[in-house]
Design an enzyme around this catalytic site. Structure first.
Site, PDB file in Angstrom:
ATOM      1  N   ASP A  62       0.803  -1.205   0.000  1.00 24.89           N
ATOM      2  CA  ASP A  62       0.000   0.000   0.000  1.00 24.89           C
ATOM      3  C   ASP A  62       0.846   1.269   0.000  1.00 24.89           C
ATOM      4  O   ASP A  62       0.379   2.337  -0.362  1.00 24.89           O
ATOM      5  CB  ASP A  62      -0.915  -0.021   1.224  1.00 24.89           C
ATOM      6  CG  ASP A  62      -2.000   1.031   1.126  1.00 24.89           C
ATOM      7  OD1 ASP A  62      -2.698   1.028   0.113  1.00 24.89           O
ATOM      8  OD2 ASP A  62      -2.113   1.854   2.053  1.00 24.89           O
ATOM      9  N   HIS A 106      -8.257   5.099   2.099  1.00 20.83           N
ATOM     10  CA  HIS A 106      -8.446   6.265   1.229  1.00 20.83           C
ATOM     11  C   HIS A 106      -7.237   6.601   0.396  1.00 20.83           C
ATOM     12  O   HIS A 106      -7.244   7.558  -0.345  1.00 20.83           O
ATOM     13  CB  HIS A 106      -8.792   7.484   2.083  1.00 20.83           C
ATOM     14  CG  HIS A 106     -10.094   7.333   2.769  1.00 20.83           C
ATOM     15  ND1 HIS A 106     -11.271   7.734   2.203  1.00 20.83           N
ATOM     16  CD2 HIS A 106     -10.414   6.769   3.951  1.00 20.83           C
ATOM     17  CE1 HIS A 106     -12.271   7.444   3.019  1.00 20.83           C
ATOM     18  NE2 HIS A 106     -11.770   6.850   4.087  1.00 20.83           N
ATOM     19  N   ARG A 107      -6.185   5.818   0.553  1.00 23.91           N
ATOM     20  CA  ARG A 107      -4.984   6.197  -0.167  1.00 23.91           C
ATOM     21  C   ARG A 107      -5.217   6.121  -1.674  1.00 23.91           C
ATOM     22  O   ARG A 107      -4.679   6.920  -2.426  1.00 23.91           O
ATOM     23  CB  ARG A 107      -3.808   5.320   0.255  1.00 23.91           C
ATOM     24  CG  ARG A 107      -2.496   6.012   0.028  1.00 23.91           C
ATOM     25  CD  ARG A 107      -1.363   5.329   0.749  1.00 23.91           C
ATOM     26  NE  ARG A 107      -1.190   5.806   2.105  1.00 23.91           N
ATOM     27  CZ  ARG A 107      -1.001   5.008   3.147  1.00 23.91           C
ATOM     28  NH1 ARG A 107      -0.973   3.715   2.987  1.00 23.91           N
ATOM     29  NH2 ARG A 107      -0.835   5.503   4.344  1.00 23.91           N
ATOM     30  N   ALA A 108      -6.042   5.176  -2.097  1.00 22.60           N
ATOM     31  CA  ALA A 108      -6.311   5.023  -3.528  1.00 22.60           C
ATOM     32  C   ALA A 108      -6.894   6.311  -4.107  1.00 22.60           C
ATOM     33  O   ALA A 108      -6.482   6.758  -5.177  1.00 22.60           O
ATOM     34  CB  ALA A 108      -7.254   3.853  -3.757  1.00 22.60           C
TER      35      ALA A 108
END
Lengths: 356, 686
Positions: free
Chosen positions: A201, A282-284
Site C-alpha cells: 500500500d 483512502h490512499r487510492a
C-alpha cells in the site's frame, strides 16, 4: 561519471508504456509516493528504473546539508537547517539532480536507519549520529530491487518512515530524527513471493509487466540492446535528442502541476471508482487524484479530464483491490468500465451543461 | 534533546472516523483511561489522527530542567534528582508545557528505551551518569507506537513492565537507576500484519476499529482537504486554526469539569452487567468503563454521566476485550479473574530472568511467549497441573479479540482443542529453537535488540562495548584514540526475529474434494492449526492446486486473519494437478529457507493423492512421486500428508503412496480430530 553514460537511455526502452508512464509521473510529482513494478525476469524493470535517474530534474538544496533540505520549505527541513535559519543564517543554496539511492536486499538495519558513528566515538569519545540510506534518500528515490525478498525487519523500518516522511532513530545509544521523504520504487518478480499488504500500500502505483508479444517489437528490443552493448556512448548520443525532449517535458509538467485544477465531477468519479471497486482505505483516492493531475500536467493541460482519471486508475488500483483466492492481481476491467459509464450516464442527466 | 517540529494535519480537519477521534480526545482529557489502540485497514488516517492529537494536548506543570517531567505538586512521585534538590532545601522552579507524544520507532533498541550509561560523559569525566531514554521522556506523556504489532517482543515486555509499575527500574551496564515512568500507550496497527499479544492489547484502555468511508461526498472531501494540505501546509493549518482552538478549549473545559462528574449506582450496575455479558476477563474493563463514561459526560459538559455515556464507553472499552462464548464449565477449574488482575509483573520477571541466563538460547518462536511456557523451560513436568490452568487463561486471552462474532464459521469445537494444541506444541518449539539458535550464531541477520557479554560470533555491539569501556577510560592508557577498549568490554548483539516455524498448507482444491463434508473437515482442521500458529507466531502460507495449476494463495505471512478469510473463500473444482502443487510448495519452502535459513518449513499436504494432471510429459502420478522425491531430498523440509480419501468400496491408497515417497507422516482425515492433528504436527517437526 562515465558510469552514467553506460546506462541505457530511458527513451530507447521499447514498449512497457504503463511502467514508463508510472515512472515519469513520479519524476514529476514526488507526492505520488513511488511505484512497484512486478514482472517476469528480463522485462527491463531494473533498466527502466536506472534509466529514469538520467531524466530526473534538478532540485534546489541546502548546499552543505546531509539531507539535501529544500531551502524554501521550512516544514520539511532537518533540525540543523532549522536551527541555522533560526539563528538568522542564510542557507547556502545549490542545485543538484534528484538521487536514486539503492537499497540492497542484504542491507542491515543500522545501515538503513543510521547508527552510532564509530569513528567519532573512538577518536573523540563523542556520540554522533551517522546517517544511513534513508537519510541519503531524502527528496530522492529509494530503489529496492527484488523488494519482495527484503528482510521483514527492514520492511518494518521502511514502513515506519515512509508513512510520515520522517526517520526516528532510537538505537545503539543514539537518539535522532531527520526528514526522510523518499519516493519508494521497487521491482520484483512475483514468482518469488508477494509483498506484505502494508508495504504494498505504500507504493503509490503498481504495474504488472510481461514480455512483449509482438514479434516486430521483440526484434526491435534485441536490435537496440545489441547496438547499445556494442557502442554505449554512441547509442546514448543517438538518443540524446529524445532524452532531452522527455527531460524538458518533465520540467514543464513540474512547473504546470501546481496550476492544474480538478473539478468536483472528476473527484466524485474517483470516489465512485474507489467505492465500487472495493479498495481498502483512502490512499487510492488520493493517489488517483494526484496521478490524474500529474497526467494532465504531463500533457500540458491545466484541467483534469476524464481520460486522465481513466489512465490513473490502473496504476493506483492494481495493488489495492481486495483479492480472492485464485484471483490474479488485476483490475476488473468490465466492472471499471461499468462504473465509468454509469458515472457518465448520471453525470449527463444531472448536469448536462457541464459536459464537453 | 532537540524537538523536531512536525508539520501535521490538523485534528479538526480529519473527516469522519468519529469514534477514533472521540477515543483520542477522551485520552487527552483523562490520562487515566490508559491509552487507545487504533486498528484498521491501511490509509484510514490512523497515524495522522494520533500525530494531530499532539497539538491538542493540554499543558502540564513540570519541574524546570527535569528530564522526567516531574510534577512539582506531587511530591511522592518525584524523581531522585528532584527529591534530592527538595531535600537540600532548594525550591523547584516550575514551568508549564504541553503533554508530549514520544515516538517509539519499530527499530528502537533496548538501551534507548529504558536509558543507559552516558558513555560520552563517562569517557570525558570518568563518571557514571544515567542517560534517560524514551521511558523518561514519556513520563506523564504519551508513547506512540505506529505499527505496534511489528514491535519487537522484548521491547514490548520492557514497556509493559514499566507501565505496570509506573516506574522504570534500570539495572544494566553498570548503572543502577529508578525513575517514574507513567505514560499512556497509544498504538496504531493494521491487523493484516498479524495481531497483538493479548497482554499488550489489554494494556490499552480503549480500542477502536476504523475503516474507509463509504460515502462518495465524504471521500471527495477527504481528498480535497488532503490535497489542500499538501499544496500549502502552513496555509491549511492557519485556515483550521479556529477549529483547532475550539476543540482545545472544549478539552480544557472538560478537564476542569471532570473531577465533578458523578455516576449513579444504577449505571455502575449497568457497567458490571455489560462486562459480564461480554465475558471479559478481569476487572480492568469495568474500571475503565466507569472512568470513560464520566469522561464522556465531561466532554459533553455534563456533571452526571448518563446511560448513553455508559453505552458509548462500553463500545470503546469492550471492543478488544469481548470474548466469544462462555468458557465450557468443566474446562474451567477456577475463574480467570484472579490471575488476570495482575498479569504482567511477576510473569515478566520470569521472562526477564530467562533471557538473561541464556540469551542466545532465546527461542525465537516463543518471543511472544506466553510467559508460563517460558517458565516451563527451566522447571520441568511437575509443574504440569499448574501450567495447565495458566495456559487455559492464556488461551482465553488469545482468542482473537475483536470483530469476532461471525468468525466462528467452522463448527469444530475450537476453544477446547486449541488448548490442547498449545500444550502439545510447546515442547517441539523449544527443541526447534535449540536447533535454530545454533544456526543463528552463524548469521548476523535479524533485528538488534540488546547486547550480551557472551561471545559467540563476531557480531560486535559497538554502542554497548563503548558503554562498558567508558567508565574506566580515566585509568587506561590511551594511544591516539579517545577510548581504549579491552577484551572484557566486548559486547555482542542479540538479534531477534519474529519468525518461528513455517507451516505451509498444501491444499487440494480439486473437484474430488468437492464432496462437501470433506472440504469442511479439511478447512476445520486447517483452522485449528492456524489458531495455534497465531499464538505461536509461526509463519504460515498456503498453496492450493486445482484445474491445471497450483497457486500460492497465501504468501508466507503472520496474518492468520488473512489465512482465515482466504480459507473461507477457497473454491473447489476441476482436476487435480498434484505434482504442480508439490512443486509450488517446494518452491515456496525453498524461498523461505533462502530468506531465513533458520526456519524449518513443514509442508502439510491435504489431498486424496489422485493427481490427474501433470506439468510435463510424465504420467501425473509418476510425476507427483518424482516431485515427492525432490522434496524428500531437501532435508530441512518436513512433510505431513493428510489423506482425505473416504473409506469405501474402492480405495486407491494413493495418498499413502505419496506419503511413502515423501517419507512423511501419514494420517487419514476420518480418524483425525484436531488434537491428533496437532500431535501429528508435533511429531513431524521433531
Amino acid at each position: 561519471m562515465s558510469e552514467l553514460k553506460k546506462i541505457y537511455p530511458f527513451a530507447a526502452i521499447v514498449g512497457q508504456e504503463e511502467m514508463k508512464k508510472g515512472l515519469l509521473l513520479n519524476a514529476i510529482n514526488p507526492k505520488l509516493s513511488g511505484i512497484l513494478i512486478r514482472g517476469e525476469k528480463g522485462t527491463a524493470k531494473s533498466t527502466a528504473v536506472r534509466a529514469l535517474a538520467a531524466l530526473l530534474p534538478e532540485i534546489e538544496v541546502v548546499a552543505d546539508c546531509l539531507y539535501g533540505c529544500d531551502p524554501d520549505d521550512i516544514t520539511t527541513m532537518c533540525m540543523n537547517c532549522r536551527e541555522r535559519l533560526a539563528n538568522g543564517e542564510t542557507l547556502p543554496r545549490a542545485q543538484r539532480k534528484m538521487r536514486v539511492v539503492d537499497l540492497p536486499v542484504s542491507a542491515t538495519e543500522d545501515r538503513v536507519v543510521g547508527t552510532l558513528d564509530i569513528e567519532q566515538a573512538i577518536k573523540k569519545g563523542e556520540k554522533r549520529f551517522e546517517p544511513g540510506v534513508l537519510a541519503q534518500a531524502n527528496r530522492g528515490i529509494l530503489y529496492v530491487d527484488e523488494v519482495n525478498l527484503l528482510d521483514d525487519h527492514i520492511v518494518d523500518v521502511l514502513l515506519d518512515s515512509a508513512a510520515m516522511g520522517v526517520n526516528t532513530v532510537e538505537r545503539e545509544g543514539v537518539s535522532f530524527i531527520h526528514p526522510a521523504n523518499f519516493i519508494l520504487v521497487g521491482t520484483m518478480n512475483p514468482e518469488e513471493g508477494e509483498l506484505r499488504p502494508q508495504l504494498l500500500d505504500r507504493f503509490g502505483f503498481c504495474v504488472n509487466i510481461t514480455g512483449i508479444i509482438d514479434p516486430a517489437l521483440r526484434v526491435e528490443v534485441v536490435k537496440r540492446r545489441a547496438a547499445f552493448e556494442e557502442d554505449p556512448e554512441g547509442f546514448a548520443d543517438r538518443w540524446e535528442a529524445e532524452q532531452d525532449k522527455l527531460r524538458r517535458q518533465i520540467i514543464e509538467a513540474k512547473a504546470l502541476l501546481p496550476k492544474v485544477q480538478i473539478s468536483d465531477e472528476m473527484l466524485f468519479l474517483i470516489a465512485g471508482i474507489a467505492i465500487e471497486m472495493g479498495v481498502d482505505g483512502h490512499r487510492a483516492d488520493l493517489i488517483m487524484m494526484k496521478a490524474a493531475k500529474t497526467m494532465a500536467a504531463f500533457n500540458g493541460r491545466e484541467e483534469v479530464s476524464e481520460e486522465d482519471v481513466r489512465q490513473s486508475v490502473d496504476l493506483a488500483l492494481l495493488h489495492r483491490m481486495r483479492r480472492k483466492p485464485f484471483q490474479e492481481l488485476a483490475v476488473d476491467r468490465q466492472k471499471l468500465q461499468g462504473v465509468m459509464a454509469g458515472f457518465k450516464h448520471s453525470h449527463v442527466h444531472s448536469h448536462t451543461h457541464a459536459v464537453k | 534533546m532537540s524537538k523536531f517540529q512536525r508539520v501535521v494535519y490538523p485534528f479538526s480537519a480529519i473527516t469522519g472516523q468519529e469514534k477514533m477521534k472521540k477515543g483520542l480526545v477522551l485520552n487527552a482529557i483523562n490520562p487515566r483511561l490508559g491509552g487507545i489502540l487504533v486498528r484498521g485497514e491501511k490509509g484510514t488516517a490512523k497515524s495522522t489522527a494520533v500525530r494531530a492529537l499532539a497539538a491538542l494536548l493540554p499543558e502540564i506543570e513540570v519541574v524546570m530542567g527535569c528530564p522526567f517531567n516531574c510534577d512539582p505538586k506531587n511530591i511522592t512521585r518525584l524523581c531522585d534528582r528532584c527529591q534530592a534538590r527538595l531535600a537540600a532545601g532548594e525550591k523547584l522552579e516550575t514551568t508549564s508545557r504541553q503533554v508530549q507524544v514520544i515516538d517509539l520507532p519499530v527499530s528502537a533498541t533496548e538501551d534507548r528505551v529504558v536509558g543507559s550509561l552516558d558513555f560520552e560523559h563517562a569517557i570525558k569525566h570518568g563518571m557514571r551518569r544515567f542517560e534517560p531514554g524514551i521511558l523518561a521522556q514519556a513520563n506523564r506523556g504519551i508513547i506512540y507506537m505506529d505499527e505496534v504489532n511489528l514491535l519487537d517482543d522484548h521491547i514490548v515486555d520492557v514497556l509493559l513492565d514499566a507501565a505496570a509499575m509506573g516506574l522504570n527500574v534500570v539495572e544494566r551496564e553498570s548503572v543502577s537507576y529508578v525513575h517514574p515512568a507513567e505514560f499512556i500507550l497509544v498504538g496504531t496497527m493494521n491487523p493484516e500484519e498479524g495481531d497483538l499479544r493479548p497482554q499488550l492489547i489489554d494494556r490499552f484502555g480503549l480500542c477502536v476499529e476504523v475503516e474507509g468511508v463509504r460515502d462518495p461526498g465524504e471521500r471527495v472531501e477527504i481528498a480535497k482537504r488532503r490535497e489542500a494540505f499538501d499544496a500549502d501546509p502552513m496555509g491549511f493549518i492557519t485556515q483550521w486554526a479556529a477549529e483547532e482552538q475550539a476543540v482545545r478549549d472544549r478539552i480544557t473545559a472538560a478537564r476542569q469539569l471532570l473531577p465533578k462528574v458523578t455516576i449513579t449506582p444504577g449505571l455502575l450496575d449497568l457497567i458490571a452487567k455489560l462486562s459480564m455479558e461480554a465475558f471479559v476477563a478481569g476487572h480492568r474493563a469495568d474500571i475503565i468503563m466507569e472512568v470513560a463514561a464520566r469522561t464522556i459526560a465531561a466532554w459533553h459538559g455534563r456533571e452526571e454521566a448518563m446511560e448513553q455515556d455508559v453505552y458509548e464507553a462500553a463500545d470503546l472499552v469492550l471492543f478488544h476485550r469481548v470474548r466469544q462464548a462462555p468458557p465450557p464449565p468443566p474446562e474451567q477449574p477456577e475463574p480467570p479473574e484472579e490471575e488476570q488482575e495482575e498479569p504482567e509483573s511477576p510473569e515478566q520477571e520470569n521472562e526477564e530472568e530467562n533471557q538473561e541466563e541464556e540469551p542466545q538460547e532465546q527461542p525465537e518462536p516463543e518471543q511472544a511467549p506466553p510467559p508460563p511456557e517460558q517458565a516451563d523451560s527451566d522447571m520441568e513436568e511437575q509443574e504440569e497441573e499448574d501450567r495447565d490452568e495458566q495456559e487455559q487463561n492464556e488461551q482465553e486471552q488469545n482468542t482473537p479479540p475483536p470483530a469476532a462474532p461471525q468468525e466462528i464459521v467452522f463448527a469444530v469445537g475450537q476453544p477446547f482443542q486449541v488448548k490442547r494444541i498449545t500444550h502439545e506444541r510447546d515442547r517441539i518449539l523449544r527443541k526447534g529453537s535449540g536447533r535454530r539458535s545454533h544456526t543463528k550464531t552463524a548469521s548476523k541477520a535479524g533485528r538488534y535488540v540488546r547486547s550480551t557479554m557472551q561471545r559467540k560470533n563476531d557480531d560486535l555491539a559497538f554502542d554497548a562495548t563503548l558503554r562498558a569501556a567508558a567508565p574506566y577510560q580515566v585509568h587506561r592508557r590511551r594511544e591516539q584514540v579517545a577510548i581504549a577498549i579491552e577484551t572484557g568490554d566486548i559486547r555482542e548483539k542479540v538479534r531477534e526475529k519474529r519468525i518461528g516455524n513455517f507451516l505451509l498448507f498444501v491444499v487440494d482444491a480439486s473437484g474430488s474434494m468437492g464432496a462437501q463434508q470433506r472440504m469442511v473437515e479439511t478447512k476445520g482442521a486447517i483452522l485449528s492449526l492456524l489458531l495455534d500458529a497465531y499464538q505461536k507466531r509461526d509463519r504460515i502460507g498456503m498453496v492450493a492446486f486445482k484445474g491445471n495449476t497450483a497457486e500460492v494463495i497465501l504468501p508466507p505471512t503472520n496474518s492468520v486473519e488473512m489465512a482465515h478469510k482466504l480459507l473461507e473463500e477457497l473454491p473447489t473444482g476441476g482436476k487435480t494437478p498434484l505434482s504442480a502443487g508439490l512443486a509450488k510448495a517446494y518452491e515456496v519452502a525453498k524461498t523461505q529457507l533462502l530468506k531465513d535459513p533458520n526456519i524449518s518449513p513443514l509442508l502439510i499436504i491435504i489431498s486424496d493423492g489422485k493427481g490427474n494432471v501433470s506439468i510435463g510429459s510424465d504420467k501425473p502420478l509418476k510425476e507427483a512421486l518424482r516431485a515427492a522425491e525432490i522434496i524428500r531430498e531437501e532435508e530441512r523440509i518436513k512433510t505431513l500428508v493428510i489423506d482425505v480419501e473416504k473409506k469405501g468400496f474402492l480405495t486407491f491408497g494413493l495418498a499413502r503412496e505419496l506419503a511413502h515417497g515423501l517419507e512423511a507422516e501419514y494420517y487419514k482425515i476420518d480418524d483425525l480430530k484436531a488434537d491428533t492433528l496437532v500431535q501429528a504436527v508435533r511429531q513431524s517437526s521433531e
